[in-house]
Design an enzyme around this catalytic site. Structure first.
Site, PDB file in Angstrom:
ATOM      1  N   HIS A  17       0.904  -1.135  -0.079  1.00  0.00           N
ATOM      2  CA  HIS A  17       0.116  -0.122  -0.039  1.00  0.00           C
ATOM      3  C   HIS A  17       0.870   1.151  -0.176  1.00  0.00           C
ATOM      4  O   HIS A  17       0.667   2.150  -0.694  1.00  0.00           O
ATOM      5  CB  HIS A  17      -0.856   0.015   1.197  1.00  0.00           C
ATOM      6  CG  HIS A  17      -2.043  -0.984   1.307  1.00  0.00           C
ATOM      7  ND1 HIS A  17      -1.933  -1.948   2.514  1.00  0.00           N
ATOM      8  CD2 HIS A  17      -2.836  -1.463   0.465  1.00  0.00           C
ATOM      9  CE1 HIS A  17      -3.180  -2.506   2.283  1.00  0.00           C
ATOM     10  NE2 HIS A  17      -3.852  -2.509   0.990  1.00  0.00           N
ATOM     11  N   LYS A  41     -16.851  -6.606   6.673  1.00  0.00           N
ATOM     12  CA  LYS A  41     -15.450  -7.295   6.371  1.00  0.00           C
ATOM     13  C   LYS A  41     -15.042  -7.750   7.672  1.00  0.00           C
ATOM     14  O   LYS A  41     -13.833  -8.390   7.722  1.00  0.00           O
ATOM     15  CB  LYS A  41     -14.334  -6.491   5.674  1.00  0.00           C
ATOM     16  CG  LYS A  41     -14.787  -6.402   4.232  1.00  0.00           C
ATOM     17  CD  LYS A  41     -13.591  -6.129   3.256  1.00  0.00           C
ATOM     18  CE  LYS A  41     -14.018  -6.304   1.880  1.00  0.00           C
ATOM     19  NZ  LYS A  41     -12.686  -5.873   1.104  1.00  0.00           N
ATOM     20  N   ARG A  92      -1.809  -6.025  -8.370  1.00  0.00           N
ATOM     21  CA  ARG A  92      -0.595  -6.649  -7.986  1.00  0.00           C
ATOM     22  C   ARG A  92      -0.396  -7.749  -8.959  1.00  0.00           C
ATOM     23  O   ARG A  92       0.706  -8.086  -9.455  1.00  0.00           O
ATOM     24  CB  ARG A  92      -0.808  -7.691  -6.604  1.00  0.00           C
ATOM     25  CG  ARG A  92      -0.629  -6.634  -5.428  1.00  0.00           C
ATOM     26  CD  ARG A  92      -1.079  -7.227  -4.123  1.00  0.00           C
ATOM     27  NE  ARG A  92      -2.748  -7.438  -4.077  1.00  0.00           N
ATOM     28  CZ  ARG A  92      -3.389  -7.597  -3.255  1.00  0.00           C
ATOM     29  NH1 ARG A  92      -3.120  -8.078  -2.148  1.00  0.00           N
ATOM     30  NH2 ARG A  92      -4.842  -7.551  -3.457  1.00  0.00           N
TER      31      ARG A  92
END
Ligand code: ADP
Length: 168
Positions: A17, A41, A92
């Site tokens: 990040h 979450k 990614r």
């Protein structure tokens, strides 16, 4: 002034990040790192804790245009409220692509004036995820190569993992 919003769970912030934040800071005058207040979450760290860890970790990086905030509700509404023109997301690997593509197009449907910019981290961070970092920390592994020091300390305190693997 060009403002970008970098939204995410950041549960917790990783060096991947941070890499994306530093790249975004070179492209935009202002970057707001926005912690999503997503209770569904069930995060390890509360929204305030995640904001605090971001602020503490960014403090040593000297990035004057970067600030930290949190938001509820629709991302495009938050981007408009901040006067932003773009959303930054990290890519990614190909595995990120499908979800990120869907999200970007949905956000465009909701507000055509918001562009999504994808940034690739340094290759050594491309295997890194908050989920894996939490898993390693839970099992007593050393996460110091993957997260900034404030996050490493917070993980150790939260997970009460054995100290020997954590350099002081
Ligand atoms: P979210 O729940 O919104 O996916 P994350 O905190 O997991 O929140 O990720 C926020 C953004 O940062 C996403 O775009 C994700 O692909 C990206 N990201 C996560 N880890 C990395 C990494 N190691 N390198 C680059 N980008 C990353």
């Amino acid at each position: 002034m060009r403002t970008a919003i970098y939204p995410g769970s950041f549960d917790p912030l990783t060096n991947g990040h941070l890499d994306v934040i530093q790249r975004a800071a070179k492209l935009f005058d202002r970057v707001v790192v926005a912690v999503a207040n997503n209770a569904a979450k069930s995060p390890l760290f509360s929204t305030d804790e995640r904001v605090g860890l971001l602020a503490a970790s960014l403090a040593s990086h000297g990035l004057p245009g970067v600030s930290v905030d949190h938001f509820d509700g629709l991302l495009v509404d938050y981007v408009a409220k901040q006067g932003g023109c773009a959303v930054v997301r990290g890519l990614r690997a190909v595995s990120d692509f499908e979800f990120e593509f869907q999200l970007a197009l949905m956000n465009r449907k909701l507000n055509e004036s918001v562009e999504t910019i994808f940034l690739m981290p340094k290759d050594t961070y491309s295997f890194l995820s908050s989920r894996l970092v939490k898993e390693i920390a839970r099992l007593g592994g050393d996460v110091s190569a993957f997260v900034p020091a404030p996050v490493r300390e917070a993980l150790a305190a939260r997970l009460k993992t054995a100290a020997p693997n954590f350099p002081s």
